[in-house]
Design an enzyme around this catalytic site. Sequence first.
Site, PDB file in Angstrom:
ATOM      1  N   GLU A   1     -24.027   7.225  10.270  1.00 56.28           N
ATOM      2  CA  GLU A   1     -23.132   8.384  10.148  1.00 56.28           C
ATOM      3  C   GLU A   1     -21.696   8.109  10.593  1.00 56.28           C
ATOM      4  OE1 GLU A   1     -24.320  11.935  12.253  1.00 56.28           O
ATOM      5  OE2 GLU A   1     -22.494  12.995  11.640  1.00 56.28           O
TER       6      GLU A   1
ATOM      7  N   ASP B   1     -28.886   7.906  12.072  1.00 60.76           N
ATOM      8  CA  ASP B   1     -28.109   9.029  12.613  1.00 60.76           C
ATOM      9  C   ASP B   1     -28.175   8.859  14.127  1.00 60.76           C
ATOM     10  OD1 ASP B   1     -26.929  11.407  13.349  1.00 60.76           O
ATOM     11  OD2 ASP B   1     -27.900  12.545  11.734  1.00 60.76           O
TER      12      ASP B   1
ATOM     13  N   ASP C   1     -28.504  13.079  15.872  1.00 61.13           N
ATOM     14  CA  ASP C   1     -28.632  14.125  14.862  1.00 61.13           C
ATOM     15  C   ASP C   1     -28.760  15.440  15.616  1.00 61.13           C
ATOM     16  OD1 ASP C   1     -29.089  15.308  12.325  1.00 61.13           O
ATOM     17  OD2 ASP C   1     -31.227  15.370  12.794  1.00 61.13           O
TER      18      ASP C   1
ATOM     19  N   THR D   1     -25.758  17.071  16.834  1.00 63.14           N
ATOM     20  CA  THR D   1     -24.757  16.937  17.908  1.00 63.14           C
ATOM     21  C   THR D   1     -24.462  18.288  18.566  1.00 63.14           C
ATOM     22  OG1 THR D   1     -23.822  15.097  16.692  1.00 63.14           O
ATOM     23  CG2 THR D   1     -22.458  15.991  18.446  1.00 63.14           C
TER      24      THR D   1
ATOM     25  N   HIS E   1     -25.279  25.944   8.943  1.00 65.06           N
ATOM     26  CA  HIS E   1     -25.974  24.804   8.324  1.00 65.06           C
ATOM     27  C   HIS E   1     -27.047  25.216   7.326  1.00 65.06           C
ATOM     28  CE1 HIS E   1     -24.888  21.838  11.802  1.00 65.06           C
ATOM     29  NE2 HIS E   1     -23.838  22.394  11.245  1.00 65.06           N
TER      30      HIS E   1
ATOM     31  N   SER F   1     -31.538  19.716  14.549  1.00 62.40           N
ATOM     32  CA  SER F   1     -31.841  18.307  14.273  1.00 62.40           C
ATOM     33  C   SER F   1     -33.169  18.047  13.583  1.00 62.40           C
ATOM     34  CB  SER F   1     -31.786  17.477  15.566  1.00 62.40           C
ATOM     35  OG  SER F   1     -33.026  17.542  16.256  1.00 62.40           O
TER      36      SER F   1
HETATM   37  N1  LIG Z   1     -22.048  22.863   6.748  1.00 65.49           N
HETATM   38  C1  LIG Z   1     -23.187  22.190   6.922  1.00 65.49           C
HETATM   39  N2  LIG Z   1     -24.273  22.521   6.212  1.00 65.49           N
HETATM   40  C2  LIG Z   1     -25.423  21.871   6.382  1.00 65.49           C
HETATM   41  N3  LIG Z   1     -25.585  20.848   7.239  1.00 65.49           N
HETATM   42  C3  LIG Z   1     -24.530  20.489   7.965  1.00 65.49           C
HETATM   43  C4  LIG Z   1     -23.282  21.135   7.852  1.00 65.49           C
HETATM   44  N4  LIG Z   1     -22.431  20.542   8.697  1.00 65.49           N
HETATM   45  C5  LIG Z   1     -23.107  19.573   9.306  1.00 65.49           C
HETATM   46  N5  LIG Z   1     -24.370  19.533   8.845  1.00 65.49           N
HETATM   47  C6  LIG Z   1     -25.401  18.589   9.194  1.00 65.49           C
HETATM   48  O1  LIG Z   1     -26.449  19.213   9.884  1.00 65.49           O
HETATM   49  C7  LIG Z   1     -26.949  18.266  10.822  1.00 65.49           C
HETATM   50  C8  LIG Z   1     -27.692  18.964  11.897  1.00 65.49           C
HETATM   51  O2  LIG Z   1     -28.248  20.062  11.315  1.00 65.49           O
HETATM   52  P1  LIG Z   1     -29.584  20.653  11.722  1.00 65.49           P
HETATM   53  O3  LIG Z   1     -29.936  21.665  10.724  1.00 65.49           O
HETATM   54  O4  LIG Z   1     -30.559  19.588  11.898  1.00 65.49           O
HETATM   55  O5  LIG Z   1     -29.294  21.245  13.119  1.00 65.49           O
HETATM   56  S1  LIG Z   1     -28.552  22.578  13.449  1.00 65.49           S
HETATM   57  O6  LIG Z   1     -29.580  23.436  13.964  1.00 65.49           O
HETATM   58  O7  LIG Z   1     -27.924  23.105  12.270  1.00 65.49           O
HETATM   59  O8  LIG Z   1     -27.575  22.178  14.447  1.00 65.49           O
HETATM   60  C9  LIG Z   1     -25.734  17.598  11.305  1.00 65.49           C
HETATM   61  O9  LIG Z   1     -26.092  16.337  11.764  1.00 65.49           O
HETATM   62  P2  LIG Z   1     -25.232  15.658  12.941  1.00 65.49           P
HETATM   63  O10 LIG Z   1     -23.801  15.604  12.461  1.00 65.49           O
HETATM   64  O11 LIG Z   1     -25.879  14.318  13.002  1.00 65.49           O
HETATM   65  O12 LIG Z   1     -25.442  16.503  14.136  1.00 65.49           O
HETATM   66  C10 LIG Z   1     -24.866  17.503  10.061  1.00 65.49           C
HETATM   67  O13 LIG Z   1     -25.054  16.314   9.382  1.00 65.49           O
HETATM   68 MG   LIG Z   2     -27.344  14.491  11.475  1.00 63.58          MG
HETATM   69 MG   LIG Z   3     -25.244  12.653  13.866  1.00 63.51          MG
HETATM   70 MG   LIG Z   4     -22.368  14.572  12.861  1.00 61.59          MG
END
Ligand SMILES: Nc1ncnc2c1ncn2[C@@H]1O[C@H](COP(=O)(O)OS(=O)(=O)O)[C@@H](OP(=O)(O)O)[C@H]1O
Ligand SMILES: [Mg+2]
Ligand SMILES: [Mg+2]
Ligand SMILES: [Mg+2]
Length: 322
Positions: free
Chosen positions: A42, A104, A107, A109, A203, A227
């Site tokens: 990532e 990742d 995942d 964050t 998300h 995550s």
């Molecule tokens: N706008 C949007 N829509 C959908 N997904 C997004 C968005 N922005 C970020 N991300 C990605 O979501 C990863 C974590 O999401 P999760 O659903 O696992 O966790 S969370 O409950 O929403 O925090 C998160 O992973 P990490 O960046 O590794 O934390 C992102 O890759």
């Molecule tokens: Mg992620």
């Molecule tokens: Mg990440």
């Molecule tokens: Mg990220």
Amino acid sequence: MPDIQSKADKSPVTVADYGSQVLVSLVLNMEVTSGSFSMVAEEDSEDLRKDSAEEILEHITDLVNETLAEDGSYNITLSKEGILSAIDTGKSEGGPSGRHWVLDPIDGTKGFLRGGQYAIALALLDEGKVVLGVLGCPNLPLTSISNLNGSSSGDQTGALFSATIGCGAEVESLEGSPPQKISVCTIDNPVNASFFESYEGAHTMHDLTGSIAEKLGVQAPPVRIDSQAKYGALARGDGAIYLRFPHKGYKEKIWDHAAGAIVVTEAGGVVTDASGNDLDFSKGRFLDVDTGIIATNKQLMPSLLKSVQEAIKEKSQAPSPL
Ligand SMILES: Nc1ncnc2c1ncn2[C@@H]1O[C@H](COP(=O)(O)OS(=O)(=O)O)[C@@H](OP(=O)(O)O)[C@H]1O
Ligand SMILES: [Mg+2]
Ligand SMILES: [Mg+2]
Ligand SMILES: [Mg+2]
């Protein structure tokens, strides 16, 4: 201390995301000696190369070197340039041929920063297929998510899920307890099912997942955790369904699903897009999915798909809010 930064897409990145990417890529690079090394990860070093990032780069360098020294397995010390180039070993485009590690480093964050769930997610692609997956979930109860808020449960905290293609899925503690085989739940009546979804409303479309659950007849409220811990919890039967429907225009990344998806499929579950297509990890850094991602056991998948498609159709026909 600028330990948390905001990326171009406004998502957070921390010293822990960068540090984890350095350590995992460094160790893999040293341990995997056969063939060429390719990793799709990532994070990249672009923001850290800016003058304004000098302090955070120094902090990452100190943390990585302290961790390497404490662990003692590798007698190396990294310079700042070594840190930047270790991060950039994750720049591969992946694709349909050869072997590629998919990482990742943190995942979820946002969950990590909130003290909620997060995962270190690593998978191996071989000729476009996921053949290996590992999910480290330091804040997840070892036995069941139902022990999440109960300090009196006696359950340990921290779960490491792993799966190899054709060999099933397992869970063990982060300290290395004997691995236990896991499988998805056997629920076949949605009335008894519960579902996982993202904690963050940004998300996933919580209104759409609510309408899918209602059509299915699910009674329990959604279990919202961050995550790929969701995939791990589903794989050991803590819940029956995972629904993920990002808002329009979002492109899913392979590192957000590769490890979690193989843990679920090797535990006997099914992971598809909203049209019922298998996820295709061979297209590069992104997944080309239709509308959303769903995961459940084999018994519930036909009725889940039907409810998903009905709910999507209704949403598309509803008048848009002014
Ligand atoms: N706008 C949007 N829509 C959908 N997904 C997004 C968005 N922005 C970020 N991300 C990605 O979501 C990863 C974590 O999401 P999760 O659903 O696992 O966790 S969370 O409950 O929403 O925090 C998160 O992973 P990490 O960046 O590794 O934390 C992102 O890759
Ligand atoms: Mg992620
Ligand atoms: Mg990440
Ligand atoms: Mg990220």
